[in-house]
Design a protein around this motif. Structure first.
Motif, short mmCIF file in Angstrom:
data_model
loop_
_atom_site.label_atom_id
_atom_site.label_comp_id
_atom_site.label_asym_id
_atom_site.label_seq_id
_atom_site.Cartn_x
_atom_site.Cartn_y
_atom_site.Cartn_z
N VAL A 98 0.99 -1.15 0.04
CA VAL A 98 -0.12 0.10 0.13
C VAL A 98 0.91 1.12 -0.10
O VAL A 98 1.69 1.56 0.72
CB VAL A 98 -0.89 -0.18 1.19
CG1 VAL A 98 -1.92 1.05 1.10
CG2 VAL A 98 -1.91 -1.11 1.28
N CYS A 99 0.75 2.07 -1.01
CA CYS A 99 1.53 3.12 -0.97
C CYS A 99 0.88 4.30 -1.99
O CYS A 99 0.13 4.15 -2.77
CB CYS A 99 2.96 2.89 -1.53
SG CYS A 99 2.91 2.56 -3.33
N ASP A 100 1.22 5.55 -2.04
CA ASP A 100 0.97 6.58 -2.75
C ASP A 100 1.55 6.58 -4.10
O ASP A 100 2.90 5.97 -4.12
CB ASP A 100 1.20 7.93 -1.79
CG ASP A 100 0.59 8.25 -0.66
OD1 ASP A 100 -0.70 7.69 -0.55
OD2 ASP A 100 1.06 8.66 0.31
N ALA A 101 1.07 7.06 -5.12
CA ALA A 101 1.74 6.99 -6.44
C ALA A 101 3.00 7.63 -6.40
O ALA A 101 3.92 7.19 -7.08
CB ALA A 101 0.65 7.58 -7.49
N THR A 152 9.03 -3.23 1.06
CA THR A 152 8.29 -1.89 0.91
C THR A 152 9.20 -0.49 1.58
O THR A 152 9.11 0.32 1.25
CB THR A 152 6.87 -1.88 1.96
OG1 THR A 152 7.54 -2.34 3.33
CG2 THR A 152 6.17 -3.28 1.46
N GLY A 153 10.17 -1.23 2.44
CA GLY A 153 11.01 -0.24 2.76
C GLY A 153 11.97 0.66 1.65
O GLY A 153 12.37 1.61 1.86
N LEU A 154 12.00 0.16 0.47
CA LEU A 154 12.54 0.65 -0.52
C LEU A 154 12.00 1.89 -0.99
O LEU A 154 12.44 2.88 -1.78
CB LEU A 154 12.78 -0.24 -1.77
CG LEU A 154 13.52 -1.60 -1.53
CD1 LEU A 154 13.40 -2.67 -2.65
CD2 LEU A 154 15.21 -1.29 -1.51
N THR A 202 5.94 1.14 4.36
CA THR A 202 6.02 0.11 5.21
C THR A 202 4.72 0.16 6.15
O THR A 202 3.91 -0.77 6.49
CB THR A 202 7.33 -0.05 5.88
OG1 THR A 202 8.50 -0.23 5.10
CG2 THR A 202 7.06 -1.22 6.61
N LYS A 203 4.57 1.38 6.82
CA LYS A 203 3.65 1.83 7.61
C LYS A 203 2.17 1.78 7.19
O LYS A 203 1.49 0.79 7.87
CB LYS A 203 3.92 3.37 8.08
CG LYS A 203 2.48 3.79 9.08
CD LYS A 203 2.93 5.40 9.48
CE LYS A 203 1.81 5.97 10.08
NZ LYS A 203 1.79 7.33 10.26
#
Length: 592
Positions: free
Chosen positions: A284-287, A302-304, A310-311
């Motif tokens: 899950v992330c912003d564009a 996800t940390g990349l 990650t959160k």
């Protein structure tokens, strides 16, 4: 004689006034630093400042008015000098603490990305000039922004080349080794992903290749903090994200440790919930983060794309809100533990280890025995990162990480830390950063000093089953851990119970109701790749925990969506989850 004595008395009086002046200045600085630090409760602050002023006044009065004879001069001057040293040392120590708060709460708003052009050592590419007119491999959609940034930078230097794109990291690195292309473009944070491929061909990638050109650029972080009204009265959850960055917290890197600390200051309860780095989750992330939102991948990847990714991914996985974030640089654990004078861990029966595989980084043979073990910094880091020595692999590792964290907290809050205070402050400055505000940290410390709460720590670890699935950031299959949804539900319910004010005993008694547990998510469909071979080679070498010998498993299957069923006790060389890996040590960064 009388003239000499008069001169001597005059000189002593001048020296006394100088000492008194120094004492006065240091007193002012000491009180200022204590007030600025803001850690003492108001009553303690007032009493402390009054005591400091009274002692300083007494020392100055005695030095200036009661030094008549030689003996009194020597005694009182000695006392004055000692108090000057005490006040000076106190001012220094407190200023170090103030500086620490400033450093750890300076949660960076920028991330530095380093992208490199990499070539085999024997192919004649020695500098960026040698790339002119050549064909260079790059990734089609993975880390596309970093590829474009480097290409534009070289173009500005008049260097152009043909860009040959590949669907995944394995295909691109394979092309380099097969000399299909003389060089490739790779985001430095993705080096560890090459080890995730578990391809024997690439195991010496760091030593086989050379960096031809490096380009670094910064991007703005988009981070959110869901602050609580009063951190000493309201419960909250902190994401502890452990990274192994070599160039500080601003460096883009994988999140190798993922732990939620849920704190209720009213019930004095702390729940540590650990999530395995290889957990197979929906990203899950912003564009603008540049990752593939909605794709399946290992949690560590996800940390990349920043701690915020990650959160959000963990919030979606567990269905909980995370209030704050703390980034922990585990390469700084060594100096932190050493500054504390070492930590003690209690190794349970059956978990003694003669040799850690993670020793290779330090070149020292560390291990642990059953019972209490006193660990220095290097040994503590090896203990926290080891998984190969345990039949439970990553499951035991997250337990060790929890134990190391609690041991550090215990030692850091003990009176013995005063002897290594400056070194501890320096180590803490490089060990973590948080988006907790300085005021919130000061409030927590005031709460600790005023209430002296007896914190009850509870630990819980999510579990799952080893498998081999498609990972978006690799563009290829890799070993992962499919979540056990029962543990996911249990974790959510325990976090909610701490937030709701349940006691530690009540929280530990909570388990998931079978009716509340959804079926395991099915792996996402496998995208088409340029691999034409119908078989997928998953050869794995693991160590038999009983004999210590390497055992080779040929896991070749016809289905590219292969799921590792694991091994049973009837199989020779039985181990738990032999197919699952989390990288290896590459070019100075951990990925054990």
């Amino acid at each position: 004689m009388r003239k000499a004595q008069t001169t001597s008395n005059k000189a002593f009086k001048i020296a006394s006034w100088i000492l008194a002046g120094i004492m006065l200045v240091l007193t002012a600085f000491l009180i200022w630093e204590i007030v600025k630090l803001g850690m003492l409760p108001e009553n303690m602050l007032l009493i402390g400042c009054v005591i400091i002023l009274i002692i300083a006044a007494l020392v100055m009065i005695l030095q200036l008015g009661f030094t008549r004879g030689t003996a009194s001069k020597i005694i009182l001057t000695t006392i004055t000098v000692m108090m000057i040293l005490v006040y000076g040392t106190g001012t220094y120590y407190i200023s170090k603490a103030t500086g620490l708060l400033g450093n750890v709460t300076a949660f960076g708003n920028q991330t530095t990305t380093t992208v490199q052009v990499i070539a085999l050592k024997d192919n004649g590419i020695a500098s960026e000039q040698d790339l002119q007119g050549k064909t260079v491999g790059s990734l089609k959609s993975i880390s596309l922004a970093s590829t474009q940034a480097l290409t534009q930078d070289l173009s500005g230097k008049g260097i152009t080349f043909e860009d040959k794109q590949y669907d995944n990291i394995q295909a691109m690195v394979n092309a380099l080794y097969d000399k299909e292309v003389p060089a490739i473009i790779l985001n430095d944070a993705y080096r560890g992903n090459i080890n995730d491929l578990e391809d024997e061909k690439f195991k010496n990638f760091a030593s086989d290749t050379t960096v031809v050109y490096t380009y670094s650029y910064t991007t703005e972080n988009k981070s959110t903090t869901n602050s609580v009204d009063d951190i000493t009265k309201n419960p909250f959850t902190v994401l502890i994200s452990g990274v192994d960055s070599r160039d500080g917290f601003a460096e883009s890197s994988r999140s190798d440790v993922n732990m939620l600390a849920t704190v209720n200051p009213v019930t004095k309860t702390v729940l540590l919930t650990s999530i395995p780095r290889d957990y197979y989750v929906t990203t899950v992330c912003d564009a603008e983060a540049g990752c593939q939102n909605g794709a399946k991948d290992k949690l560590t990847h996800t940390g990349l794309h920043g701690t915020e990714t990650t959160k959000k991914t963990i919030e979606e996985l567990l269905g909980v809100e995370i209030n704050y974030t703390a980034k922990v640089n585990f390469t700084s654990v060594v100096s932190l533990v050493d500054a504390l004078g070492g930590i003690d861990v209690d190794v349970q029966p059956g978990l003694a280890v003669d040799h850690f595989y993670t020793n290779d980084y330090f070149g020292t043979d560390y291990g642990v025995t059953e019972g209490i073990n006193h660990l220095n910094g290097q040994a503590a880091l090896c203990y926290a990162r080891e998984r190969y020595a345990y039949s439970d692999g990553d499951r035991q590792r997250v337990k060790n990480q929890q134990e190391v964290l609690m041991a550090i907290v215990k030692k850091a809050t003990s009176p013995s830390v005063i002897t290594n205070y400056p070194a501890l402050m320096d180590a803490l400055s490089g060990a973590f950063q948080t988006d907790l505000s300085q005021d919130e940290i000061q409030s927590l410390i005031q709460f600790q000093l005023k209430e002296m709460p007896d914190w009850q720590f509870i630990t819980y670890s999510l579990d799952g089953q080893g498998s081999t699935e498609f990972c978006a950031e690799l563009g290829n299959n890799a070993s992962v851990m499919i979540p056990d949804n029962e543990t996911v539900v249990t974790a959510r319910k325990r976090i909610e119970a701490v937030l709701d004010g349940k006691s530690a005993a009540e929280v530990e008694a909570i388990n998931a109701d079978p009716s509340e547990v959804p079926a395991n998510d099915q792996p996402s469909p496998q995208p088409e790749t340029d691999v034409t071979d119908e078989t997928v080679q998953e050869d794995v070498t693991v160590q038999d925990p009983n004999t210590g010998q390497d055992v080779y498993y040929d896991q070749t299957v016809q289905d590219p969506g292969y799921v590792d069923p694991g091994y049973t006790e009837s199989d020779p060389g039985y181990v738990t989850d032999p197919g699952y890996s989390d990288g290896g040590y590459v070019d100075g960064s951990y990925g054990y």
